[in-house]
Design an enzyme around this catalytic site. Sequence first.
Site, PDB file in Angstrom:
ATOM      1  CG  HIS A 157      30.227   9.247  41.524  1.00  0.00           C
ATOM      2  ND1 HIS A 157      30.842   8.192  40.909  1.00  0.00           N
ATOM      3  CD2 HIS A 157      30.923   9.474  42.660  1.00  0.00           C
ATOM      4  CE1 HIS A 157      31.862   7.770  41.650  1.00  0.00           C
ATOM      5  NE2 HIS A 157      31.933   8.534  42.726  1.00  0.00           N
ATOM      6  CG  ASP A 364      23.317   9.558  33.803  1.00  0.00           C
ATOM      7  OD1 ASP A 364      23.817   9.606  34.939  1.00  0.00           O
ATOM      8  OD2 ASP A 364      22.717   8.561  33.361  1.00  0.00           O
TER       9      ASP A 364
END
Length: 481
Positions: A157, A364
Amino acid sequence: MDLVVVSNRVARAKANEPMTGGLAAALLPVVEKSGAIWVGSSGRVRDAAHRDSFAEIRTLGAGALALLDLPAAHYGGYYEGFANSALWPALHSRADLIRVSHDDYASYREVNAFMARALMRFRKPDAAFWIQDYHFLALGAEMRALGVKSPIGFFLHTPWPAQCVMVGVPHHRELIEAMLAYDLIGFQTEGDRENFADYLRAHLGLAARDGVVVSRFGTTRLAAFPIGIDVEGFAAQAQRAMSHPEVSRLRRSLHGERLAIGVDRVDYSKGLVNRISAFDRLFEMQPALKRTVSLLQIATPSRGGIAAYASLQDDLARQVTDVNGRHGEVDWTPIRYLSKGFGQTVLAGFYRTAQVGVVTPLHDGMNLVAKEYVAAQNPADPGVLVLSRFAGAANELDAALLVNPHDIDGMARTIATALAMPAPERRLRWETMMARLRAGTIHRWFSSFVAALEATREPAGTPPWSPEVRPLRTAGGALYH
Ligand code: F6P
């Protein structure tokens, strides 16, 4: 096929509880629907190795949720230690923040091995396992050592950094070689996949051909599967949320003033200090904007036992006090700073209330807040997304106003542009972004990964398998033994 999904954190299935982070919240609706079993940490630890370490197994939609107490002696070294003080900083290109001991690595491997043993309960000839995130890089290898032959997939992720950064992680070679026990490794972006392939070439001497690597474990396919959201569901939730008392309170408090919103875990990867500095600069550069706009920053405390996180919380509190002290008035607060979490419904209403969404991480993997902010907007009068070019979401949401979060003046100027943007341009950008979100929902992410995982079972050349997952037999709580 019976699918077993594994993650460290699992979602609590109560609709309005605050959710910590994107992974658990994103997975909940799709896992619930799929009939998969979802295995994760119960959040509690146990002293001794019990015969059965599953604290709880309960029904979750068409499948089940199985919660495991992790070993007390290794939990700290695993979670706060190796996972979040070595891997997390490295994966977010902050090798300077790596603080880790060899004992932490041993604990990380112990917990991965412990999880592998616990998963043997769900071992069946037609099972497939899907492991989530950096907490379990070595879980596949531990399962292979126990004789598991089923397909095992892994999805990361977070970002995967440039190969030279991973070298800062102690034991990186052993760990990354262990990842090749997975049949399929999924990344958020093509850039992450390429960085991983670069590492394999530079440090393990393995070349990926057409996205496939051959190692002592066999073949591993590398591919990008950008995670999405339930776009229509979130949009409907945001519309309904406008009558929620907490959302009405926020709207009433604005007195016609405009609102920018940021929602993040307190984490150095999120660029919070730079964001507050950008608002500081905005009010210095354009004093006329004072009293016309404020920032609502929801900053959910996270991983507070780790020094880098505790000191960031203190720094942010000081910085917000300073900015508010200099720019604020007796009846106006430039930055509303809340150190707590909110449920999804309330957040959806907050997003729809705000004219600007500010999502400015330094790094991110994806950032689902960016996607949720867009989905929550009123189509007739949508807000503007200001998005860091270093969030995975920027690949799809390039119709947002993209910023460099290291350029404070540039961010301040872009926030001013967002506030001044005329409605036709806002609508055009929003429609473009919605089309991208609809093309890559969480449902598509889930089914395409599962289909690719199942295809690894087939000899090359056979047609791809249908992604439907059979519901589990949960009668009496007895699942697999
Ligand atoms: O990969 C990142 C992630 O799983 C996010 O989805 C989430 O924001 C975060 O980590 C949660 O971290 P933790 O489980 O440590 O609170």
